[in-house]
Motif scaffolding. Structure first.
Motif, PDB file in Angstrom:
ATOM      1  N   THR A  88       0.828  -1.205   0.000  1.00 26.84           N
ATOM      2  CA  THR A  88       0.000   0.000   0.000  1.00 26.84           C
ATOM      3  C   THR A  88       0.858   1.248   0.000  1.00 26.84           C
ATOM      4  O   THR A  88       0.591   2.221  -0.712  1.00 26.84           O
ATOM      5  CB  THR A  88      -0.928   0.003   1.224  1.00 26.84           C
ATOM      6  N   ARG A  89       1.944   1.195   0.815  1.00 26.59           N
ATOM      7  CA  ARG A  89       2.842   2.356   0.892  1.00 26.59           C
ATOM      8  C   ARG A  89       3.536   2.597  -0.439  1.00 26.59           C
ATOM      9  O   ARG A  89       3.664   3.735  -0.899  1.00 26.59           O
ATOM     10  CB  ARG A  89       3.877   2.134   1.990  1.00 26.59           C
ATOM     11  N   CYS A  90       3.981   1.534  -1.078  1.00 28.60           N
ATOM     12  CA  CYS A  90       4.671   1.690  -2.366  1.00 28.60           C
ATOM     13  C   CYS A  90       3.727   2.232  -3.432  1.00 28.60           C
ATOM     14  O   CYS A  90       4.121   3.045  -4.271  1.00 28.60           O
ATOM     15  CB  CYS A  90       5.247   0.346  -2.811  1.00 28.60           C
ATOM     16  N   ALA A  91       2.479   1.787  -3.383  1.00 27.44           N
ATOM     17  CA  ALA A  91       1.515   2.274  -4.363  1.00 27.44           C
ATOM     18  C   ALA A  91       1.193   3.742  -4.135  1.00 27.44           C
ATOM     19  O   ALA A  91       0.986   4.507  -5.072  1.00 27.44           O
ATOM     20  CB  ALA A  91       0.233   1.440  -4.282  1.00 27.44           C
ATOM     21  N   ALA A  92       1.169   4.149  -2.850  1.00 28.84           N
ATOM     22  CA  ALA A  92       0.819   5.528  -2.526  1.00 28.84           C
ATOM     23  C   ALA A  92       1.993   6.479  -2.703  1.00 28.84           C
ATOM     24  O   ALA A  92       1.813   7.640  -3.062  1.00 28.84           O
ATOM     25  CB  ALA A  92       0.305   5.604  -1.089  1.00 28.84           C
ATOM     26  N   ALA A  93       3.208   5.979  -2.406  1.00 32.24           N
ATOM     27  CA  ALA A  93       4.380   6.870  -2.465  1.00 32.24           C
ATOM     28  C   ALA A  93       5.576   6.120  -3.021  1.00 32.24           C
ATOM     29  O   ALA A  93       6.529   5.810  -2.316  1.00 32.24           O
ATOM     30  CB  ALA A  93       4.707   7.401  -1.064  1.00 32.24           C
ATOM     31  N   PRO A  94       5.552   5.790  -4.328  1.00 32.18           N
ATOM     32  CA  PRO A  94       6.609   4.968  -4.922  1.00 32.18           C
ATOM     33  C   PRO A  94       7.963   5.658  -4.972  1.00 32.18           C
ATOM     34  O   PRO A  94       8.964   5.015  -5.214  1.00 32.18           O
ATOM     35  CB  PRO A  94       6.070   4.700  -6.333  1.00 32.18           C
ATOM     36  N   ARG A  95       8.006   6.988  -4.737  1.00 32.80           N
ATOM     37  CA  ARG A  95       9.258   7.712  -4.853  1.00 32.80           C
ATOM     38  C   ARG A  95       9.921   7.980  -3.511  1.00 32.80           C
ATOM     39  O   ARG A  95      10.910   8.689  -3.444  1.00 32.80           O
ATOM     40  CB  ARG A  95       9.010   9.058  -5.551  1.00 32.80           C
ATOM     41  N   ARG A  96       9.380   7.446  -2.439  1.00 32.12           N
ATOM     42  CA  ARG A  96       9.971   7.681  -1.133  1.00 32.12           C
ATOM     43  C   ARG A  96      11.011   6.612  -0.829  1.00 32.12           C
ATOM     44  O   ARG A  96      10.716   5.419  -0.895  1.00 32.12           O
ATOM     45  CB  ARG A  96       8.893   7.680  -0.051  1.00 32.12           C
ATOM     46  N   VAL A  97      12.231   7.049  -0.482  1.00 29.47           N
ATOM     47  CA  VAL A  97      13.313   6.113  -0.169  1.00 29.47           C
ATOM     48  C   VAL A  97      13.849   6.469   1.213  1.00 29.47           C
ATOM     49  O   VAL A  97      14.422   7.537   1.417  1.00 29.47           O
ATOM     50  CB  VAL A  97      14.448   6.188  -1.215  1.00 29.47           C
ATOM     51  N   ARG A  98      13.673   5.558   2.157  1.00 34.27           N
ATOM     52  CA  ARG A  98      14.112   5.784   3.536  1.00 34.27           C
ATOM     53  C   ARG A  98      15.427   5.045   3.779  1.00 34.27           C
ATOM     54  O   ARG A  98      15.500   3.833   3.598  1.00 34.27           O
ATOM     55  CB  ARG A  98      13.034   5.313   4.511  1.00 34.27           C
ATOM     56  N   LEU A  99      16.436   5.792   4.197  1.00 37.02           N
ATOM     57  CA  LEU A  99      17.775   5.251   4.387  1.00 37.02           C
ATOM     58  C   LEU A  99      18.173   5.344   5.860  1.00 37.02           C
ATOM     59  O   LEU A  99      17.745   6.242   6.571  1.00 37.02           O
ATOM     60  CB  LEU A  99      18.786   6.020   3.541  1.00 37.02           C
ATOM     61  N   GLY A 100      19.019   4.412   6.283  1.00 37.77           N
ATOM     62  CA  GLY A 100      19.561   4.431   7.638  1.00 37.77           C
ATOM     63  C   GLY A 100      21.064   4.317   7.606  1.00 37.77           C
ATOM     64  O   GLY A 100      21.654   3.915   6.596  1.00 37.77           O
ATOM     65  N   SER A 101      21.705   4.658   8.721  1.00 33.37           N
ATOM     66  CA  SER A 101      23.166   4.575   8.756  1.00 33.37           C
ATOM     67  C   SER A 101      23.663   4.505  10.190  1.00 33.37           C
ATOM     68  O   SER A 101      23.113   5.144  11.084  1.00 33.37           O
ATOM     69  CB  SER A 101      23.798   5.778   8.062  1.00 33.37           C
ATOM     70  N   VAL A 102      24.706   3.716  10.381  1.00 37.14           N
ATOM     71  CA  VAL A 102      25.520   3.817  11.582  1.00 37.14           C
ATOM     72  C   VAL A 102      26.519   4.951  11.350  1.00 37.14           C
ATOM     73  O   VAL A 102      26.521   5.573  10.286  1.00 37.14           O
ATOM     74  CB  VAL A 102      26.265   2.489  11.863  1.00 37.14           C
ATOM     75  N   GLY A 103      27.377   5.209  12.330  1.00 34.48           N
ATOM     76  CA  GLY A 103      28.380   6.252  12.149  1.00 34.48           C
ATOM     77  C   GLY A 103      29.443   5.789  11.167  1.00 34.48           C
ATOM     78  O   GLY A 103      30.388   5.096  11.530  1.00 34.48           O
ATOM     79  N   ALA A 104      29.293   6.147   9.912  1.00 30.32           N
ATOM     80  CA  ALA A 104      30.201   5.689   8.863  1.00 30.32           C
ATOM     81  C   ALA A 104      30.270   6.745   7.768  1.00 30.32           C
ATOM     82  O   ALA A 104      29.368   7.571   7.641  1.00 30.32           O
ATOM     83  CB  ALA A 104      29.721   4.355   8.285  1.00 30.32           C
ATOM     84  N   PRO A 105      31.316   6.731   6.957  1.00 34.34           N
ATOM     85  CA  PRO A 105      31.485   7.775   5.943  1.00 34.34           C
ATOM     86  C   PRO A 105      30.776   7.493   4.620  1.00 34.34           C
ATOM     87  O   PRO A 105      31.191   8.005   3.594  1.00 34.34           O
ATOM     88  CB  PRO A 105      33.006   7.776   5.740  1.00 34.34           C
ATOM     89  N   LEU A 106      29.724   6.672   4.645  1.00 29.60           N
ATOM     90  CA  LEU A 106      29.096   6.250   3.395  1.00 29.60           C
ATOM     91  C   LEU A 106      27.709   6.826   3.175  1.00 29.60           C
ATOM     92  O   LEU A 106      27.155   6.682   2.087  1.00 29.60           O
ATOM     93  CB  LEU A 106      28.999   4.718   3.347  1.00 29.60           C
ATOM     94  N   LEU A 107      27.136   7.467   4.176  1.00 34.06           N
ATOM     95  CA  LEU A 107      25.734   7.866   4.070  1.00 34.06           C
ATOM     96  C   LEU A 107      25.510   8.883   2.959  1.00 34.06           C
ATOM     97  O   LEU A 107      24.562   8.758   2.175  1.00 34.06           O
ATOM     98  CB  LEU A 107      25.237   8.429   5.403  1.00 34.06           C
TER      99      LEU A 107
END
Length: 321
Positions: A88-107
């Motif tokens: 349902t979420r993908c159909a409603a908002a296919p362009r939303r990308v949620r990212l996570g990170s630990v303390g690292a130089p890649l975010l």
């Protein structure tokens, strides 16, 4: 009364807590309300599910049968609800990308890669000190991708629905006050630092502290660690000359601090990318790793202590094949 999924959750909560009072609190119900609902459930099923006494709520033989079936049913129901929510979420908002990170130089590189690979996407981020809650979020569909990390012998455990791809293994460096005698050297010896006063992160599910302790144990000595701190607080303690610590090789030196490689490279850290196998980035996995790796190498070149170390050890950087 028809039996519903919420009724199965009620009896499982009572069994798990061993008490109607505790189960009511976990379910955000009143104890009298929960007792009344349990009586209705027992009447609908045709027998007592729990014996209640000083020992709490103990399942009857009939109750054990009911609980066995309920525990088999609920994971499938929860999986169905999670899949429906994601769809349902993908159909409603296919362009939303949620990212996570630990303390690292890649975010930052992951954000830029996500924006490039999914044009027009809305990218959001959430950071944690430990990779464990981020893995939980990925498995539950609350994140699409994340920067994680682990230590040798403590590699991240696979999760259903989550792809784990190593990016690079790098040495762990010493973090010193700029006034420390070893700050004048190109490398610091862990044997010389072991007797110093140390600041270390709090032991948690990240297991970094546990990994450091295992390396110190192999040396036959654990350092004196009066300071438990992370992030800015740890930097302030070291910068004030109160302690030494360890850091990632890409840590940026600031006034008052010196970053130095450890002689012999006794400790290592691995950066890992993770994403949902059914998420919007899944089709771009190889390209995602390539872009983030390129960004990491650029960060290495812009970090003087690490760049000098790489010049002296051109074959030591552990990139995935």
């Amino acid at each position: 009364m028809d039996l519903e999924v919420r009724h199965l959750r009620v009896i499982c909560a009572i069994a798990e807590t061993g008490s109607l009072t505790r189960a009511a609190a976990s379910l955000r119900m009143t104890q009298p309300g929960l007792s009344a609902q349990l009586r209705r459930i027992e009447a609908a099923l045709g027998g007592p599910i729990f014996e209640r006494g000083q020992a709490g709520a103990v399942p009857t033989a009939f109750g054990e049968l009911v609980l066995t079936r309920a525990r088999a049913i609920l994971p499938g129901v929860d999986g169905l609800l999670a899949d429906v929510t994601r769809a349902t979420r993908c159909a409603a908002a296919p362009r939303r990308v949620r990212l996570g990170s630990v303390g690292a130089p890649l975010l930052a590189d992951l954000i830029m890669a996500a924006r490039e690979l999914i044009p027009g996407s809305e990218v959001t981020t959430r950071c944690q000190y430990s990779p464990t809650p981020l893995l939980d979020d990925l498995a539950a569909g609350r994140l699409e991708a994340a920067v994680l990390g682990d230590n040798p012998g403590q590699e991240l455990s696979p999760r259903d629905g989550v792809v784990l791809r190593p990016v690079v293994s790098e040495p762990v460096f010493a973090l010193l006050p700029s006034t420390h005698p070893l700050a004048d050297r190109e490398e610091a010896s862990l044997n010389e630092l072991i007797d110093e006063v140390w600041a270390m992160p709090h032991p948690d599910s990240d297991r970094t502290r546990e990994y450091w302790a295992s390396v110190f144990s192999a040396m036959g000595h654990q350092p004196h660690t009066p300071y438990e701190a992370e992030g800015r607080q740890l930097i302030e303690i070291v910068g004030a000359g109160l302690a030494v610590s360890l850091c990632q090789a890409t840590f940026i030196e600031v006034p008052g601090l010196a970053v130095r490689p450890l002689a012999g490279n006794p400790l290592w850290y691995r950066h890992v990318l993770a994403w949902r196998h059914d998420g919007p980035l899944a089709a771009h996995g190889d390209e995602l790793v390539r872009k983030v790796t390129e960004g990491y190498l650029a960060t290495c070149a812009a970090t003087p202590p690490y760049a000098r170390w790489l010049e002296r050890h051109p074959d030591a950087l552990r990139l995935p094949e």
